[in-house]
Structures are given as C-alpha cells and as structure tokens.
Design a protein around this motif. Structure first.
Motif, PDB file in Angstrom:
ATOM      1  N   LEU A   3      28.658  31.598  45.741  1.00 16.30           N
ATOM      2  CA  LEU A   3      29.355  30.872  46.553  1.00 16.30           C
ATOM      3  C   LEU A   3      29.237  29.247  45.815  1.00 16.30           C
ATOM      4  N   ALA A   4      28.309  28.834  45.314  1.00 15.58           N
ATOM      5  CA  ALA A   4      28.142  27.510  44.851  1.00 15.58           C
ATOM      6  C   ALA A   4      29.346  27.054  43.980  1.00 15.58           C
ATOM      7  N   ASP A   5      30.009  28.193  43.310  1.00 10.65           N
ATOM      8  CA  ASP A   5      30.996  28.046  42.437  1.00 10.65           C
ATOM      9  C   ASP A   5      32.451  28.217  43.108  1.00 10.65           C
ATOM     10  N   GLY A   6      32.454  28.334  44.519  1.00  8.29           N
ATOM     11  CA  GLY A   6      33.441  28.902  45.039  1.00  8.29           C
ATOM     12  C   GLY A   6      33.927  30.079  44.975  1.00  8.29           C
ATOM     13  N   ASN A   7      33.004  31.059  44.761  1.00  4.93           N
ATOM     14  CA  ASN A   7      33.275  32.528  44.504  1.00  4.93           C
ATOM     15  C   ASN A   7      32.549  33.450  45.659  1.00  4.93           C
ATOM     16  N   ASP A   8      33.629  33.768  46.592  1.00  2.00           N
ATOM     17  CA  ASP A   8      32.857  34.841  47.802  1.00  2.00           C
ATOM     18  C   ASP A   8      32.875  36.234  47.052  1.00  2.00           C
ATOM     19  N   VAL A   9      31.847  37.072  47.051  1.00  2.00           N
ATOM     20  CA  VAL A   9      31.871  38.377  46.432  1.00  2.00           C
ATOM     21  C   VAL A   9      32.475  39.277  47.275  1.00  2.00           C
ATOM     22  N   MET A  10      32.498  39.055  48.378  1.00  2.00           N
ATOM     23  CA  MET A  10      33.605  39.921  49.498  1.00  2.00           C
ATOM     24  C   MET A  10      35.126  39.701  49.085  1.00  2.00           C
TER      25      MET A  10
END
Length: 367
Positions: free
Chosen positions: A36-43
């Motif tokens: 998330l810190a890189d703007g990527n939500d795993v879902m």
C-alpha cells in the motif's frame, strides 16, 4: 521455480525476504512486492496479475479470509502470518474463531492455504503440542521484550498501531472450556493489567486474543484454560495504556520508533499442571543479533520464521482444506523440528519463572 507475491513490505515481510535469500537455493524462486505504501492494494492488484504468481504471502493488513478465498478462485497457494480483519479496523472486537475454523474445513479448494504461520500464531502452537504436561493443565503464550526505552519512544517489537489495536481497543480475553471470557472490567478493577514478577522485575501483561488459542483448545481436551499474555517494551505499553481509548489513529501513527538494539525478546509457552509444576518453554532472541543478520528486530524475525516454515511445508500438505500450525504440529512434528533447528530457533525450559501463589492470584483467578 516458485513465483511469490509478497503483500505488504514492513519489517516482517523484509525478514521473510532475507530468510528466503539465506535458506532457499539461488534461482528457486522470484519475489515481487505489492505494498500500500507504493499505492498497490493487493485485493486490486492480484486479479490483474494472477498468472504471474504461484503463491501469495500476506504480511499486510489485508483481510486474510477475503484474500485467501481470492487465491482459491485464482488457483494460487496462500500463506498468512495471522488472520487479519482488514485495514483500518482500529476498534477491533472479538471474532468467533471456532465458527471460522469450522467454516474453513468446508471450503472447496484446489489451493494450499496456510493460515496463522507466524510465531504467535504459529510456532508457539508447535511448542504447545510438544511440551504440554500430561493430564489437565493450563497453557499461556507469554511474551515480553527487554528493549530499552525513554518515555514512549521504543524499539518497536510491534508497530504502535498494532499494539494499540490489540492492547487498547480490542477486548481482553481468557479462554476456558466453557468458552471465551472478556475480562476488561476485572482488569480495570485490578489496575488495568495482569502483574507478575520476573527475576525481581515487575511485569505488566495484557491478555489479548489470538486465533491459535481456539485451535489449541480444540486440539486437546486436557487444556483447561489459555490466554496470550503480552507486554510490549515498557515505554510503549505505558504510553498506550495511559492514553487509552482517547488515542486517535493520527496520534498512534505519529509515535516515534527509533531503532534501539538493546535487549532481548522472550517468547514461549508457560505451562501449569494444576499442582506444583509451573514451567516456561521459552525462546530468547537478541534484537541486535537479528538486526545484524536480517535487518529487523527479534519479533519480526521470529514471525517471519513461521512464514518460512509454512513455505517449506507447502509441498507436504494437500489442497483439501486450509491448514494451521496446530494441525501440522500433530501431523508432522519431526519435520517442523528439523526446520526450527535449521533456522536456529530453540526453546528451553525455565522452571518456576514466577512465584506460584502470585501466578494463581494474578492469572488463574481470571478463569
């Protein structure tokens, strides 16, 4: 070659990556992070890239059940260090893990799902199965850290957010044969914590809920009661308990956590046989040693070790139902023992770490 998606990239994930680099053959895996810190939500990220991976490792706050079910739909294996409710649930409440475990056994899956493979939950479930007394007994996960601190500035065994979520906002519970008992009111009346003296030093523990307490109770009819007794480094504990529920998320996230390498993390299972036998099977790990070797403190290394064990056990389990460390501790204890030895994690016995009358008065009385 295993293609691994690493959800989250905090200290536990960093330690897991270092363990893989140290323990796994070169070229046997690839690892991509989704943070998330890189703007990527795993879902959101995973459905778009599912064909690029074989196994998902979750060290984030993404909802464990939702993510594991997504992996089942996508045909991916899944490893989780715990069971998270999701991101931002600061007002955590008690979940019915018994119902969840019953539901899990009925999942239709072609994937291998490993839930709760950290140190706790995880490795301590194995320690329970191996070292528990014969006959009726009580067993407690017990942890405290000797990291030094000034005021609330501490070397963070847990992040301040995670400690506040579990120790301030979540319900305080003990678990017995009759079910889970919430002891918030009793703790408030007794000064807010459970107290025990260890090597002449007063310790303040909180009984927080972890899913493995349920799996241990379900695995052994002789287990009369259990709790997870946790003390963060004292500065963080004092600050969170003093501020209590007046803490805001902003205040919690703003707590500074400098990297103080002094001290040891003591974690293990405390057993009482109901008579005179009180003993602690404990692991003691120096924060400085794990920092020099893995770049993280003791707790993060210990937690990541459990995840590495799950990674090694993936090819040994069937994709017919989700697996927990309690289950595998009973099915393949020699295999797990060999992996613990390989990674350098050992547990040794300390008899009567606490005065028995103090222990019964300040711990057993809650049951």
């Amino acid at each position: 070659m295993k293609r691994i998606l690493l959800a989250g990239y905090g200290n536990i994930a960093h330690a897991f990556e270092r363990i893989l680099h140290e323990q796994e053959p070169h070229g046997s895996y690839t690892l991509i992070t989704c943070d998330l810190a890189d703007g990527n939500d795993v879902m959101e990220y995973l459905p778009q890239h599912a064909d690029e991976f074989d196994v998902v490792f979750n060290s984030s706050l993404a909802n464990s059940i939702e993510l594991s079910k997504m992996c089942i739909r996508l045909g991916l294996d899944y490893i989780d260090v715990g069971i998270e409710d999701g991101i931002g649930h600061i007002d955590a409440t008690l979940s019915d893990y018994s119902a969840l475990l019953r539901e899990m056994t009925g999942w239709q899956t072609r994937s291998r799902i490993m839930l709760g493979f950290g140190i706790n939950p995880g490795i301590l479930e194995y320690v329970y199965q191996k070292y528990k007394p014969a006959g009726p007994h009580y067993a407690f996960e017990l942890e405290h850290d000797d990291a030094k601190s000034q005021e609330h500035k501490v070397f963070g065994t847990w992040s301040p957010f995670m400690y506040a979520e579990e120790a301030v906002f979540a319900e305080k519970v003990v678990v017995g044969r009759q079910g889970t008992k919430i002891v918030d009111r009793l703790l408030d009346d007794a000064g807010g914590t459970m107290t025990l003296s260890y090597h002449g030093q007063r310790r303040y523990y909180l009984p927080i809920h972890h899913e493995e307490l349920t799996t241990m109770m379900m695995s052994c009819p002789d287990l009369l009661g259990t709790a997870y007794l946790f003390q963060a480094p004292k500065g963080l504990q004092d600050y969170c308990l003093r501020k209590g529920r007046t803490l805001t998320q902003y205040q919690i996230f703003s707590i500074p956590v400098p990297q103080n390498l002094q001290g040891e993390d003591h974690v293990g299972m405390l057993f009482w046989d109901g008579g005179e036998e009180l003993y602690w099977m404990k692991n003691t790990t120096r924060n400085q040693a794990t920092w020099l070797r893995y770049g993280v403190n003791a707790v993060c290394w210990q937690t990541a070790t459990g995840a590495w064990i799950a990674y090694r056990l993936l090819d040994c389990v069937q994709p017919d139902h989700p697996h927990t460390m309690t289950e595998l501790s009973m099915l393949m204890p020699q295999h797990i023992e060999a992996l613990l030895t390989k990674i350098g994690m050992t547990f040794y016995r300390e008899d009567h770490p606490f005065d028995l009358s103090e222990f019964k008065r300040n711990i057993i009385s809650y049951f």
